[in-house]
Write an enzyme that holds these catalytic residues in place. Structure first.
Site, PDB file in Angstrom:
ATOM      1  N   CYS A 121      13.697   7.917  12.070  1.00 24.61           N
ATOM      2  CA  CYS A 121      13.264   7.134  13.235  1.00 24.61           C
ATOM      3  C   CYS A 121      14.333   7.170  14.318  1.00 24.61           C
ATOM      4  CB  CYS A 121      13.057   5.667  12.867  1.00 24.61           C
ATOM      5  SG  CYS A 121      12.373   5.398  11.257  1.00 24.61           S
ATOM      6  N   LYS A 129       0.875  -1.168   0.000  1.00 21.51           N
ATOM      7  CA  LYS A 129       0.000   0.000   0.000  1.00 21.51           C
ATOM      8  C   LYS A 129       0.910   1.216   0.000  1.00 21.51           C
ATOM      9  CE  LYS A 129      -2.344   2.625   2.980  1.00 21.51           C
ATOM     10  NZ  LYS A 129      -2.242   3.874   2.216  1.00 21.51           N
ATOM     11  N   GLU A 133       7.382  -0.687  12.782  1.00 19.69           N
ATOM     12  CA  GLU A 133       8.464   0.127  13.344  1.00 19.69           C
ATOM     13  C   GLU A 133       7.847   1.497  13.565  1.00 19.69           C
ATOM     14  OE1 GLU A 133      10.635   2.935  13.382  1.00 19.69           O
ATOM     15  OE2 GLU A 133      11.712   2.369  11.570  1.00 19.69           O
TER      16      GLU A 133
END
Lengths: 523, 523
Positions: B302, B184, B265
């Site tokens: 991140c 997606k 994550e």
């Protein structure tokens, strides 16, 4: 060796303050002394506090020390002698030789994990050396090892009072990984649990480990079980039991602020495929093997053959006829608990509503004796009716008669996840088996040829696991040395000075591990 | 290389029938052609049907063929040339050199997984030979290998439009494992996604693989995302994004009749510990390194250093003073999307309610430009206030001033799970670092010394993962070759005739794998 009825919270024997249970000898329906008062949330709190306090020290023990601890547990269990065997027989109704061999398996399992801990492959050490000259950016030195997750809650199984209970596979593999363990004893065998628990607690003391490495609690699943699984200091769960129990624990673990992994081994009907040539050549022999596997231990195995799939014809008729002739000669056997017996009765009654009973074993001659049952149905009925796929824990099995290979495949595709799938085949069946194999690999954790699924070897290659609902996590096994991997996670150390690195990762490789260095496995 | 705005369902370019989105160039706030109409449940159904149909054939490809496929994807991405770079720059506001290097990383990652597939360690082959003479029972021949889980749904990340999107780490590792992939696309870079998606789909065709090996869908998380995660044919999920998004997908996956693993994550503030001797020796240099890491890529990593922990004193004051002097010279930088920019503004405003702003970067000169922020608070305030531990995605960081080592440890124990923890230390700090290390190992997936956490190497030893909420599954990494292990499960083959065994398990070891045979690893 007097039983005390007390829990073990670290090195302390403590009485519970909730409703008490007593074990029941299922062969006589008599209660066994002593009473075991259930623990409360406060006891869970104490055990978790001790486990958490012990964790950093325990996970820092050397491979040798941890292996010695596992071996000490095994020796301490053996030192319990006949008292353990007597109590386990009384609490389970299982035959004495079975309990003796289960003790051997349990202690062998602990020693196997000791070897696994020493060998150290579970550390999965990986080293990528620094590349200071690399363009456009240098690479730092990177090293990986595995560390234990944290304290583990273990729920003992009813059907293996030794091998999958207090010091069984879940406890052994979690302790091997470096995780403290808190066991919630199964209510069916509290005395056996106390004896084994004392052997473990003694090993903790013998080896000079922090007391929180092991605790043993009694009590209800709803109070003690959920409190354990939802305590923030518990980092993983091992469970063997019913589908509803496993799903409830998994949901509780997922609903925590910090979700944790649950390894629940739950439900499997273990399909057996009888291929045409093999069935033609030895329908009667197959029926004999089948009945022996079905009725062994009153069918109280996760891997008992609850489903037989074959193409219709005279050979299958011979198989069913032989099994039907043999079954009445099979004595009814005492089941583990009155609860398991009544669940078996209910399961058999439910199957009888949807499939034809073709044979039963000898009738019961005492309390809680399960009578073997063999059912037959057609493939289209099986595929259309989910009740026919529910596990019945006990010596019941269902033969699904298929019109052709396509229906065999449809039945196979329709199955939920399984612990095992069995293929009986001869040379001429290989082409059929090969065609079905991809489906079976998707459905089950262990595939076996020309054997019976009962009997699960403790070794490196074993997989006792499988897609849901066989287990809650198909990526794992609960039997065999790979079970240790369930309780570990990787940590990477970047640009660490050698003196700050754990031994497993130091440059000189003092633990002599077979590392993956710059993409190459060391010899 | 005209963009079509169409999804790729297998080899078919198909227009969605739901609300359309257009990418926005965040540097100019202008919309980019074409429109991307969202897919519906029917498109998910088509993609899943194709993926399922492709699974058995794809997982049966040889290691060599699968590796070649991954290499072909890399070559096809490179063949997109500047069109890909231009589009990715326009859609993300990221600098051209950054996108170019990210393309290199993405293709390098695909080739690294090709090498991993060829090497075959991921098969984890274990062989326990038959022991027909064993007492009391013989042992059957038992062999284990790993097989892929099944079709995987991948959700692209906003901040790595190449390396963690359509052909990024999750897709590469799932395809390497033998799993078909349905991506997606992230709504922030649909054009980049289309280009890369076409490169992957072309590779599927180039290599003669079944078309269902790869599909690319657009659409809303609520409709397409949830439909994907809850489709029975999807067997695992890879996700990189927000904590709320990851938790929602994990809950949807757990609520399925057959729960599946989700590798999300999510959220990390990446604590940096400045130990006393290092801070004393080079407070100014540390501040320079810190500001560079903090502001790199507008802090949209991140692993950006969102927390600095140190003991109070003149050295820490020098660090804060230097960082405060440097920050105003740091230009505000265009963030990835208007939504990410406003979330950053809100996050900074929330932090400002609970901590002191000590410095800010240069003010914005264009739309969607994030201004760097440095905050300071005291340890007791940090521990008492969970708002101070929330991830702020962007160039904001919080210095936690501790009175002493005990407070450093308290702050550390108080932290949620992290992707990284960084230690700046000198020789004289080693004893302090050693004392903190057990806590850090429990908290983070990667520990690094005297560096900065931004920059995640793709190699064997990397761990890009960590305890919740850093990820939903601390047992895994989403970067590095071990990421392939997320999409595999073990299967055991008992007493199989050689001709029915997969090549990896045959007696002659035709694939020349380094097997674990009877407890010993082959050289």
């Amino acid at each position: 060796m007097t039983l005390t009825g007390k829990m073990l919270i670290g090195q302390h024997a403590i009485s519970g303050d909730r409703e008490a249970i007593q074990a029941i000898n299922p062969a006589t329906n008599t209660r066994l002394e002593p009473s075991y008062a259930g623990g409360s949330g406060a006891h869970v709190e104490q055990a978790c506090a001790l486990a958490w306090a012990a964790f950093d020290a325990y996970r820092d023990t050397s491979q040798a020390d941890r292996a010695t601890f596992l071996e000490t547990i095994a020796a301490n269990i053996e030192a319990l002698g006949d008292a353990l065997i007597d109590r386990a027989v009384a609490e389970t109704g299982l035959a004495r030789p079975r309990i003796q061999s289960e003790r051997g398996r349990t202690c062998g399992q602990l020693r196997t994990f000791a070897r696994t801990v020493r060998a150290g492959e579970w550390l999965d050490v990986r080293v990528d050396a620094a590349q200071p000259e690399r363009q456009p950016l240098p690479r730092a030195d990177l090293r990986q090892r595995h560390v234990p997750l944290g304290p583990v809650a273990v729920f003992g199984a009813s059907n293996f009072p030794l091998a999958f209970s207090v010091a069984g596979g879940d406890s052994a593999s979690a302790l091997a990984a470096g995780c403290p363990v808190i066991v919630k004893a199964h209510g069916a065998h509290p005395g056996t649990s106390e004896l084994v628990g004392r052997a473990v607690a003694k090993a903790v003391n013998d080896c000079g480990l922090p007391e929180g490495v092991f605790s043993l609690l009694y009590g209800s699943g709803r109070e003690v079980g959920i409190a354990l699984v939802t305590d923030a200091r518990i980092k993983a769960v091992g469970f063997t039991g019913s589908r509803s129990g496993g799903v409830a624990l998994t949901q509780a673990a997922q609903a925590r602020p910090e979700p944790i992994p649950v390894y629940a081994e739950m439900s499997s009907i273990n399909p057996v495929y009888l291929f045409p040539a093999a069935l033609q050549a030895r329908a009667e022999g197959l029926a004999q093997g089948f009945v022996a596997s079905l009725t062994q231990g009153a069918g109280q195995f996760c891997t008992h053959p609850g489903l037989v799939v074959a193409v219709a014809g005279s050979a299958l008729e011979r198989f069913i006829a032989t099994a039907s002739q043999l079954l009445p000669g099979c004595a009814a056997q005492t089941m583990l608990t009155p609860g398991i017996f009544s669940a078996y009765q209910a399961g058999v009654a439910a199957l009888a509503e949807h499939a034809q009973v073709v044979a039963t074993g000898a009738a019961a001659t005492g309390p809680n004796q399960g009578q073997a049952h063999l059912f037959v149905t057609q493939a289209n009925a099986f595929v259309a009716n989910e009740h026919l796929q529910a596990e019945v824990f006990g010596a019941a099995s269902l033969v699904v008669v298929c019109a052709n290979d396509d229906e065999v495949r449809q039945v196979c595709e329709h199955l939920e996840g399984q612990l095992t799938a069995t293929l009986h085949l001869d040379e001429n069946d290989l082409v059929h088996a090969k065609a079905l194999l991809p489906v079976l690999e998707r459905k089950a954790g262990r595939l076996l040829v020309n054997g019976w699924p009962t009997g699960v070897e403790v070794c490196d290659a074993m997989v006792h696991g499988g897609p849901f609902p066989a287990t809650s996590d198909s990526r794992s096994t609960s039997v065999g040395t790979a079970a240790i991997l369930r309780f570990l996670r990787p940590v990477c150390y970047q640009a660490f000075p050698d003196s700050l690195l754990p031994g497993a990762l130091q440059h000189a490789n003092p633990l002599r591990l077979r590392r993956l260095v710059n993409g190459h496995r060391e010899a």
